[in-house]
Enzyme design. Sequence first.
Site, PDB file in Angstrom:
ATOM      1  N   TYR A 172      65.603 -21.507  -2.297  1.00  0.00           N
ATOM      2  CA  TYR A 172      66.288 -22.202  -3.390  1.00  0.00           C
ATOM      3  C   TYR A 172      66.024 -21.516  -4.727  1.00  0.00           C
ATOM      4  O   TYR A 172      66.946 -21.227  -5.499  1.00  0.00           O
ATOM      5  CB  TYR A 172      65.814 -23.652  -3.430  1.00  0.00           C
ATOM      6  CG  TYR A 172      66.402 -24.466  -4.559  1.00  0.00           C
ATOM      7  CD1 TYR A 172      67.687 -24.985  -4.481  1.00  0.00           C
ATOM      8  CD2 TYR A 172      65.656 -24.718  -5.714  1.00  0.00           C
ATOM      9  CE1 TYR A 172      68.229 -25.732  -5.515  1.00  0.00           C
ATOM     10  CE2 TYR A 172      66.187 -25.472  -6.758  1.00  0.00           C
ATOM     11  CZ  TYR A 172      67.477 -25.970  -6.653  1.00  0.00           C
ATOM     12  OH  TYR A 172      67.998 -26.707  -7.680  1.00  0.00           O
ATOM     13  N   SER A 195      68.749 -23.800 -12.665  1.00  0.00           N
ATOM     14  CA  SER A 195      67.616 -24.687 -12.428  1.00  0.00           C
ATOM     15  C   SER A 195      66.404 -24.184 -13.178  1.00  0.00           C
ATOM     16  O   SER A 195      66.273 -22.979 -13.456  1.00  0.00           O
ATOM     17  CB  SER A 195      67.297 -24.747 -10.930  1.00  0.00           C
ATOM     18  OG  SER A 195      66.073 -25.426 -10.696  1.00  0.00           O
TER      19      SER A 195
END
Length: 678
Positions: free
Chosen positions: A568, A555
Amino acid sequence: MVNEAVRQLIERSNRLGADPRNTNYAGGNTSAKGTEIDPVTGEPVELCWVKGSGGDLGTLKPEGLAVLRLDRMRALVDVYPGIDREDEMVAAFDYCLHGKGGAAPSIDTAMHGLVDAAHVDHLHPDSGIAIATAADGEALTAQIFGDKVVWVPWRRPGFQLGLDIAAIKEANPAAIGTILGGHGITAWGDTSEEAEANSLWIIKTAEDHIAAHGKADPFGGVRAGFEALPEAERKAKAAALAPTLRAIASQDRPMVGHFTDADVVLEFLASEKAPALAELGTSCPDHFLRTKVKPMLLDLPADASVEDTIARLETLHEEYRADYAGYYERNATPDSPAIRGADPLIILIPGVGMFSYGANKQTARVAGEFYVNAINVMRGAEALSTYAPIDEAEKFRIEYWALEEAKLQRMPKPKPLATRIALVTGAASGIGKAIAARFAAEGACVAIADLDLAKAQAAAAEIGGPDVAIGLQCDVTSAEQVQAAVDATVLAFGGLDIVVNNAGLSLSKSLLETTEADWDLQHDVMAKGSFLVSRAAAKVLIEQKLGGDILYISSKNSVFAGPNNIAYSATKADQAHQVRLLAAELGEHGVKVNGINPDGVVRGSGIFAGGWGAKRAAVYGVAEEDLGKYYAQRTLLKREVLPENIANAAFVLCTSDLSHTTGLHVPVDAGVAAAFLR
């Protein structure tokens, strides 16, 4: 409007081809004769419609037929230069085509055009080939069928065989067909119904005779210690052996595999006669063109350890390659095509089952089906007589036939990911599904792993079905489920080449709101899950000796610090560093490890649909339905990022164009300057 003769031919072909007892996949051919108006002269013209080269009876359509003028086909008899030059007659068929001609005429076209019957079937039924390969097949043919079926000694398919069968029909008015020595059957009729009935009568009569008069144990007794292992044990052993077996089958060129532990295979492998019969090889040309002239048979009992089995298989592989090279050298002539590879296409493991190999899953599966046909043929021949296939010189003439070589050269160029096998986690939706679909479209076989089995199976069916994709249930936080998914992949497709760590979830919370359970859940799924998947896959990749690719869908957050997503972002940073660590460790095995850093992939995303989207929208003060547009406007390119964009990057990373790239992170975020790698 479809000609009535053509309609009947297609319907008959589809019925015959739908039953594997009648013929093997893509094997045999059917024809019909009739008339149409020649658009040039306005007069009726006699035509022969015959299944074209490479087609399959079960799925045949009108466009799969070659269409030839009968007057010109019959005229070829007068210019036939003799058996030494009969291969030239295949090219001559092109001068007999009517109109655009339809499909390319096959080598068996003469059999159909020259036989004086309106409808002709040439099939490869197991029962018929059993008679055709029996040592006393000619006597058995007379005994079983009387004067209704005539024996034809082995002759390679071609123009001369067509002439032979035409002469036999003319000389035997009571005959409805023939047994072709070493090969199959041919039947005919004045109507389509009569031809089909005659074909089925020959097949059923042969079946019934074998059942009524054959020995109860045609393969002899059971070899002690070679009996089938219990199902769970043989599946586990098959999965453990699969990487080594794929390395064996792929030394010359990469192959896709298929595994079966069907009873017919296990019973054959446990029998006393299995070693001798396997050594004799297959007989029907369709069989050995798919299976090679003979299989590689392990000579250890079923309970041999995996380690001992692997060691023995490697020795047997060397012996098999030397034996095949000898076969080639004994039979090759100066104008023979070059040897096409000396690895086995069929590998038999007593107590476990059969592995078959090919350029794609369908080819591998069909090769296995053909060897099952060969087992059935051997059983029937041994039940009544002695199995006596055509000799190796004749097999070589067909395997390295100039016409067969030409057919291979006409095959389309393989797609970029042909022969490659991928396992994608979290692939029932969003980014994972897009990657799986792109890989499949580029020629790969794909295992779609997801928590939701039903959705994974639905995605696999949508992408292409079991010869292209399978759906698996897998919780990546469980080492047992991860190993089961890897095992299922190698049993479905023979091995593994590409792994995509895509499974993920996210909880958007501030530091103070993030619980220990929140932290553990996200790290278990993405950091630990990626580790477990990569570890299980790396063992296969190393044993296969074919290199491979491991991809991490990380990500932008792995390098960018944003608010309210500490768990996350931290776990994505963990994944990003796994890429670097594994690239350094696995490079010596030819395994490339790379990552992709997406951002703002809203459409189709399971994470965003699961609540993450609403929470991120609240953080940025926009409506949830406008979140994609919001993310796009904050990028340098002002473009929304879609799952297909990530799939494009995944595809490129796995192609030969980036064969020298490992340890790379590719941003697919439309340009987020704060996430530029430094």
